[in-house]
Design a protein around this motif. Structure first.
Motif, mmCIF file in Angstrom:
data_model
loop_
_atom_site.group_PDB
_atom_site.id
_atom_site.type_symbol
_atom_site.label_atom_id
_atom_site.label_comp_id
_atom_site.label_asym_id
_atom_site.label_seq_id
_atom_site.Cartn_x
_atom_site.Cartn_y
_atom_site.Cartn_z
ATOM 1 N N SER A 65 0.822 -1.206 0.000
ATOM 2 C CA SER A 65 0.000 0.000 0.000
ATOM 3 C C SER A 65 0.857 1.257 0.000
ATOM 4 O O SER A 65 0.381 2.345 -0.367
ATOM 5 C CB SER A 65 -0.938 0.008 1.214
ATOM 6 N N LEU A 66 2.105 1.137 0.406
ATOM 7 C CA LEU A 66 3.040 2.254 0.375
ATOM 8 C C LEU A 66 3.967 2.162 -0.834
ATOM 9 O O LEU A 66 4.318 3.171 -1.443
ATOM 10 C CB LEU A 66 3.866 2.265 1.664
ATOM 11 N N GLN A 67 4.365 0.949 -1.178
ATOM 12 C CA GLN A 67 5.296 0.759 -2.285
ATOM 13 C C GLN A 67 4.659 1.117 -3.629
ATOM 14 O O GLN A 67 5.319 1.721 -4.494
ATOM 15 C CB GLN A 67 5.776 -0.691 -2.309
ATOM 16 N N VAL A 68 3.373 0.762 -3.816
ATOM 17 C CA VAL A 68 2.721 0.983 -5.109
ATOM 18 C C VAL A 68 2.628 2.472 -5.451
ATOM 19 O O VAL A 68 3.050 2.881 -6.549
ATOM 20 C CB VAL A 68 1.338 0.307 -5.156
ATOM 21 N N PRO A 69 2.082 3.332 -4.583
ATOM 22 C CA PRO A 69 2.041 4.752 -4.965
ATOM 23 C C PRO A 69 3.419 5.357 -5.151
ATOM 24 O O PRO A 69 3.606 6.233 -5.999
ATOM 25 C CB PRO A 69 1.280 5.416 -3.810
ATOM 26 N N ARG A 70 4.418 4.871 -4.384
ATOM 27 C CA ARG A 70 5.775 5.387 -4.568
ATOM 28 C C ARG A 70 6.307 5.005 -5.946
ATOM 29 O O ARG A 70 6.931 5.815 -6.637
ATOM 30 C CB ARG A 70 6.677 4.814 -3.475
ATOM 31 N N LEU A 71 6.054 3.767 -6.384
ATOM 32 C CA LEU A 71 6.475 3.324 -7.710
ATOM 33 C C LEU A 71 5.767 4.113 -8.808
ATOM 34 O O LEU A 71 6.372 4.483 -9.818
ATOM 35 C CB LEU A 71 6.198 1.831 -7.886
ATOM 36 N N LEU A 72 4.475 4.382 -8.622
ATOM 37 C CA LEU A 72 3.725 5.149 -9.616
ATOM 38 C C LEU A 72 4.254 6.569 -9.722
ATOM 39 O O LEU A 72 4.415 7.106 -10.829
ATOM 40 C CB LEU A 72 2.234 5.152 -9.259
ATOM 41 N N LEU A 73 4.528 7.192 -8.580
ATOM 42 C CA LEU A 73 5.077 8.545 -8.599
ATOM 43 C C LEU A 73 6.451 8.556 -9.258
ATOM 44 O O LEU A 73 6.750 9.424 -10.093
ATOM 45 C CB LEU A 73 5.165 9.097 -7.181
ATOM 46 N N ASP A 74 7.270 7.573 -8.920
ATOM 47 C CA ASP A 74 8.606 7.494 -9.516
ATOM 48 C C ASP A 74 8.526 7.239 -11.020
ATOM 49 O O ASP A 74 9.456 7.580 -11.766
ATOM 50 C CB ASP A 74 9.420 6.388 -8.849
ATOM 51 N N ALA A 75 7.399 6.644 -11.487
ATOM 52 C CA ALA A 75 7.203 6.392 -12.915
ATOM 53 C C ALA A 75 6.637 7.607 -13.643
ATOM 54 O O ALA A 75 6.379 7.548 -14.847
ATOM 55 C CB ALA A 75 6.280 5.192 -13.113
ATOM 56 N N GLU A 133 -2.473 1.385 -17.454
ATOM 57 C CA GLU A 133 -1.566 1.084 -18.562
ATOM 58 C C GLU A 133 -0.095 1.157 -18.152
ATOM 59 O O GLU A 133 0.797 1.078 -19.013
ATOM 60 C CB GLU A 133 -1.829 2.058 -19.723
ATOM 61 N N SER A 134 0.177 1.276 -16.870
ATOM 62 C CA SER A 134 1.559 1.454 -16.400
ATOM 63 C C SER A 134 2.411 0.215 -16.593
ATOM 64 O O SER A 134 3.645 0.312 -16.633
ATOM 65 C CB SER A 134 1.552 1.833 -14.913
ATOM 66 N N GLY A 135 1.788 -0.949 -16.686
ATOM 67 C CA GLY A 135 2.551 -2.192 -16.781
ATOM 68 C C GLY A 135 3.129 -2.660 -15.463
ATOM 69 O O GLY A 135 3.809 -3.695 -15.410
ATOM 70 N N LEU A 136 2.856 -1.940 -14.374
ATOM 71 C CA LEU A 136 3.423 -2.317 -13.078
ATOM 72 C C LEU A 136 2.855 -3.629 -12.549
ATOM 73 O O LEU A 136 3.433 -4.221 -11.630
ATOM 74 C CB LEU A 136 3.188 -1.202 -12.059
ATOM 75 N N GLU A 137 1.731 -4.075 -13.129
ATOM 76 C CA GLU A 137 1.198 -5.371 -12.681
ATOM 77 C C GLU A 137 2.198 -6.493 -12.947
ATOM 78 O O GLU A 137 2.232 -7.498 -12.214
ATOM 79 C CB GLU A 137 -0.153 -5.674 -13.354
ATOM 80 N N ARG A 138 3.041 -6.336 -13.968
ATOM 81 C CA ARG A 138 4.064 -7.356 -14.235
ATOM 82 C C ARG A 138 5.168 -7.300 -13.180
ATOM 83 O O ARG A 138 5.616 -8.323 -12.672
ATOM 84 C CB ARG A 138 4.642 -7.156 -15.636
ATOM 85 N N GLN A 139 5.594 -6.089 -12.842
ATOM 86 C CA GLN A 139 6.646 -5.931 -11.836
ATOM 87 C C GLN A 139 6.169 -6.372 -10.451
ATOM 88 O O GLN A 139 6.958 -6.879 -9.641
ATOM 89 C CB GLN A 139 7.089 -4.466 -11.791
ATOM 90 N N LEU A 140 4.884 -6.177 -10.193
ATOM 91 C CA LEU A 140 4.339 -6.444 -8.867
ATOM 92 C C LEU A 140 3.593 -7.772 -8.779
ATOM 93 O O LEU A 140 2.920 -8.044 -7.785
ATOM 94 C CB LEU A 140 3.388 -5.306 -8.475
ATOM 95 N N SER A 141 3.732 -8.596 -9.803
ATOM 96 C CA SER A 141 2.946 -9.829 -9.871
ATOM 97 C C SER A 141 3.157 -10.740 -8.671
ATOM 98 O O SER A 141 2.220 -11.404 -8.213
ATOM 99 C CB SER A 141 3.289 -10.592 -11.159
ATOM 100 N N ASP A 142 4.370 -10.770 -8.134
ATOM 101 C CA ASP A 142 4.662 -11.632 -6.984
ATOM 102 C C ASP A 142 4.430 -10.930 -5.655
ATOM 103 O O ASP A 142 4.641 -11.549 -4.594
ATOM 104 C CB ASP A 142 6.116 -12.124 -7.057
ATOM 105 N N VAL A 143 4.028 -9.668 -5.708
ATOM 106 C CA VAL A 143 3.865 -8.875 -4.489
ATOM 107 C C VAL A 143 2.396 -8.652 -4.151
ATOM 108 O O VAL A 143 1.982 -8.759 -2.986
ATOM 109 C CB VAL A 143 4.575 -7.511 -4.639
ATOM 110 N N LEU A 144 1.596 -8.356 -5.164
ATOM 111 C CA LEU A 144 0.197 -8.008 -4.946
ATOM 112 C C LEU A 144 -0.723 -9.214 -5.129
ATOM 113 O O LEU A 144 -0.421 -10.118 -5.913
ATOM 114 C CB LEU A 144 -0.233 -6.918 -5.930
ATOM 115 N N PRO A 145 -1.854 -9.213 -4.429
ATOM 116 C CA PRO A 145 -2.846 -10.266 -4.683
ATOM 117 C C PRO A 145 -3.459 -10.111 -6.064
ATOM 118 O O PRO A 145 -3.525 -9.013 -6.612
ATOM 119 C CB PRO A 145 -3.882 -10.035 -3.579
#
Length: 336
Positions: A65-75, A133-145
């Motif tokens: 819940s903290l890592q995802v918005p940080r990754l989006l902002l960094d993207a 469309e960020s594609g972060l679902e691939r990066q986070l596939s093993d992290v998120l439900p």
């Protein structure tokens, strides 16, 4: 929370912010915001007049819940409110039995209070499209439900029914909730049957799965005085069909009703997509039943919840069953 936790003082929070963030805080104000009975939020003002938004949670920390918005902002998706790093680079720290997260303070109102104008609806559409469309679902596939349509809330609903029927209650808030539950149990049970049946149907549908906020209703969109919007409270990000987020746009009555012309403004920038009505119905049933189960558990089982907080939750639960409420809309989606 509707009141500040009694086991924390301003001096304790000021000391924590100095130790972990190196900030010289001169003032802290409690903000009675949101529906989360496990969270308390504050405005912290530094000696240089910089303002910060401090969120404390007494529930277990969900790190994504903290890592995802940080990754989006960094993207480069700047309409996302992300946590500020501590002096050691962490996204959170601890104070007593609470997890503390610090954010920039956005001066403005949430969209539940302020509403959104045409430009803000278009900005929301642009932002949610960028996230999907960020594609972060691939990066986070093993992290998120991942969405399975397994309807895990069903177990909690059945446990709540058993608890209500078996327990003895003394406080006015607990008695009021138990009376509400018994009155509405036939409707709740019918919703449960529909949700589980729809979930089974959807398990065989080949959806595109994207990164979803999963709770992006009006209360989780901040409207800044500058005219910008910020998507906040990433407590449960999920890899799921886009309908999981579009639930809060298409005919939504969650937090604040979305009007037809507002939907049109949103889709001007989000883009026209085919929406699966069965998935939309499932998510409406799921949303109502999850809230009923979670809120009921807090009222009956959380001894830290004040009587005032217990009483404050009841109108929200009753609102699910009003004409044109979320449950009636779920039934309408099934019939469409």
């Amino acid at each position: 929370m509707h009141t500040s936790p009694s086991d924390l003082t301003n001096d304790m929070m000021i000391g924590m912010l100095h130790a972990h963030y190196g900030l010289e805080i001169t003032d802290i104000d409690f903000l009675p915001l949101g529906y989360d009975v496990h969270a308390a939020v504050y405005r912290a003002v530094a000696h240089n007049q910089c303002e910060y938004f401090l969120k404390l949670r007494r529930a277990p920390l969900n790190q994504p819940s903290l890592q995802v918005p940080r990754l989006l902002l960094d993207a480069g998706i700047t309409q996302v409110l992300a946590p500020i790093r501590t002096q050691t680079g962490a996204l959170w720290c601890e104070i007593e039995r609470y997890t503390a997260v610090l954010y920039p303070f956005i001066r403005g109102e949430n969209a539940m209070v302020a509403g959104m104008n045409a430009a803000e609806w278009r900005m929301f559409g642009t932002t949610l499209r960028a996230i999907h469309e960020s594609g972060l679902e691939r990066q986070l596939s093993d992290v998120l439900p991942h969405e399975t349509f397994g309807f895990v809330a069903g177990k909690r609903i059945r446990q709540m029914q058993a608890t209500v029927e078996a327990a003895q209650y003394r406080s006015p808030g607990e008695l009021a909730f138990a009376a509400f539950w018994r009155e509405y149990w036939p409707q709740i049970a019918d919703c449960l049957v529909h949700a589980e049946r729809l979930g089974q149907q959807l398990q065989s549908v080949p959806f595109e799965h994207v990164l979803c906020h999963a709770d992006i209703h009006a209360a989780n969109i901040m409207i800044a005085t500058s005219g910008e919007i910020y998507l906040v409270d990433w407590d449960g990000p999920l890899i799921a069909p886009r309908e999981r987020d579009l639930l809060f746009v298409v005919g939504s009555v969650i937090a604040r009703p979305v009007l037809p012309h507002e939907e049109e403004l949103f889709f001007e920038t989000y883009g026209q997509v085919s929406i699966d009505q069965t998935a939309l119905a499932y998510y409406r049933f799921e949303r109502a039943l999850e809230d009923l189960g979670e809120t009921g558990a807090a009222i009956l089982l959380d001894d830290k919840l004040s009587e005032e907080e217990k009483q404050a939750e009841l109108p929200l639960m009753r609102s699910f069953f009003v004409p044109d409420g979320i449950i009636e809309l779920a039934y309408k989606a099934i019939r469409s």
